[in-house]
Design a protein around this motif. Structure first.
Motif, PDB file in Angstrom:
ATOM      1  N   ASP A 122      41.005  29.963  45.490  1.00 52.83           N
ATOM      2  CA  ASP A 122      40.736  31.340  45.066  1.00 52.83           C
ATOM      3  C   ASP A 122      39.667  31.407  43.984  1.00 52.83           C
ATOM      4  OD1 ASP A 122      42.654  32.326  46.795  1.00 52.83           O
ATOM      5  OD2 ASP A 122      44.268  32.144  45.319  1.00 52.83           O
ATOM      6  N   SER A 123      39.275  30.263  43.475  1.00 56.66           N
ATOM      7  CA  SER A 123      38.368  30.203  42.327  1.00 56.66           C
ATOM      8  C   SER A 123      36.906  30.208  42.764  1.00 56.66           C
ATOM      9  CB  SER A 123      38.650  28.936  41.504  1.00 56.66           C
ATOM     10  OG  SER A 123      37.602  28.666  40.608  1.00 56.66           O
TER      11      SER A 123
ATOM     12  N   LEU B 255      39.975  44.162  46.687  1.00 52.04           N
ATOM     13  CA  LEU B 255      39.281  42.977  47.185  1.00 52.04           C
ATOM     14  C   LEU B 255      38.913  42.082  46.009  1.00 52.04           C
ATOM     15  CD1 LEU B 255      38.026  41.642  49.744  1.00 52.04           C
ATOM     16  CD2 LEU B 255      35.909  42.838  49.174  1.00 52.04           C
ATOM     17  N   VAL B 256      39.375  40.829  46.039  1.00 54.25           N
ATOM     18  CA  VAL B 256      39.180  39.946  44.888  1.00 54.25           C
ATOM     19  C   VAL B 256      38.294  38.743  45.204  1.00 54.25           C
ATOM     20  CG1 VAL B 256      41.340  40.613  43.771  1.00 54.25           C
ATOM     21  CG2 VAL B 256      41.336  38.700  45.406  1.00 54.25           C
ATOM     22  N   ASN B 257      37.796  38.646  46.435  1.00 57.03           N
ATOM     23  CA  ASN B 257      36.960  37.481  46.766  1.00 57.03           C
ATOM     24  C   ASN B 257      35.585  37.899  47.267  1.00 57.03           C
ATOM     25  OD1 ASN B 257      37.943  38.468  49.248  1.00 57.03           O
ATOM     26  ND2 ASN B 257      37.750  36.452  50.216  1.00 57.03           N
TER      27      ASN B 257
ATOM     28  N   GLN C 292      44.447  41.819  46.383  1.00 62.64           N
ATOM     29  CA  GLN C 292      45.578  41.840  45.458  1.00 62.64           C
ATOM     30  C   GLN C 292      45.788  43.277  45.013  1.00 62.64           C
ATOM     31  OE1 GLN C 292      44.886  39.068  42.260  1.00 62.64           O
ATOM     32  NE2 GLN C 292      44.859  37.279  43.615  1.00 62.64           N
ATOM     33  N   SER C 293      46.980  43.800  45.286  1.00 64.08           N
ATOM     34  CA  SER C 293      47.294  45.201  44.995  1.00 64.08           C
ATOM     35  C   SER C 293      46.269  46.135  45.640  1.00 64.08           C
ATOM     36  CB  SER C 293      47.340  45.443  43.474  1.00 64.08           C
ATOM     37  OG  SER C 293      48.297  44.610  42.865  1.00 64.08           O
TER      38      SER C 293
END
Length: 238
Positions: free
Chosen positions: A55-56, A102-104, A98-99
């Motif tokens: 995820d990093s 979009l986090v990526n 997440q929730s």
């Protein structure tokens, strides 16, 4: 639960430990070198695969650096291309939320992956780049994808020309035409004509529109003018 960072550290330690053991063991030096080489490649590919899918963002950058080094050494393992395709679709086709957020979405990761795909120079790499053009909306990513398509130089059934013309026209018709994307399109379409010694009319039409549009910087329009001259010469066998 083991963190991704710790996992990578352990894999690196394993790589050096196994290499050291094999180097100290008996038998034919040539045979052991071959075995060691295969083992090192297998572990390196495992590291690349795990870091690319973490995820990093930072670990994804590590994966890209490792892929670049492997390609520069002449590695032809298709696992590299598969991982580059995965990274090139990070945040577009491959989405993590997440929730609901979009986090990526990492355009810089996609951009570098598109750039490295141009060094793979296979039919599969070309197809990976066409996927980027169909999925991405970031000009800086598309610019690298178009440039890489030019480096590969394949244009089966006109698929590359059609895609480049389509994506560049989409931005050309928008409120914010992109100079670097237009420049990449001009140069790649010119390379394809040089390779094939024939001109697709849609390429001429697109470059002509760029030449005539004040939305582009003067150097881009001048490059379009020169490309039209060069393309006609190449098509005529000059």
């Amino acid at each position: 639960m083991m963190t991704s960072k710790r996992f990578v550290v352990l894999l690196i330690v394993a790589l050096y430990a196994v290499s050291a053991v094999m180097g100290q063991s008996g038998g034919s030096r040539q045979e052991m070198s071959i075995e060691e080489s295969y083992l090192q490649e297998a572990i390196e590919l495992m590291i690349i695969r795990e870091t690319a899918r973490s995820d990093s963002r930072e670990q994804k950058l590590i994966a890209l650096e490792s892929i670049e080094s492997a390609i520069e050494r002449g590695s032809t393992n298709d696992e590299l291309r598969v991982t580059l395709e995965y990274l090139s679709l990070e945040g577009t086709q491959n989405r993590t939320r997440q929730s609901g957020r979009l986090v990526n979405n990492f355009p810089d990761i996609r951009r570098q992956a598109a750039k490295h795909l141009g060094s793979v120079k296979t039919e599969e790499a070309k197809n990976s780049l066409l996927k980027i053009c169909n999925w991405d909306n970031e000009p800086m990513v598309l610019q690298e994808a178009v440039k890489s398509l030019g480096l590969i130089g394949l244009n089966d059934n006109g698929d590359v020309v059609n895609t480049i013309v389509w994506i560049t026209t989409k931005f050309h018709n928008s409120d914010t035409p992109d100079n670097l994307l237009a420049l990449a399109a001009i140069e790649t379409l010119e390379k394809i004509v040089e390779n094939e010694k024939k001109v697709d009319p849609s390429s001429i039409q697109l470059i002509g529109r760029i030449l005539e549009s004040s939305a582009y910087a003067r150097p881009v329009r001048e490059r379009a003018r020169q490309a039209l001259v060069n393309m006609r010469k190449h098509a005529a066998g000059g």
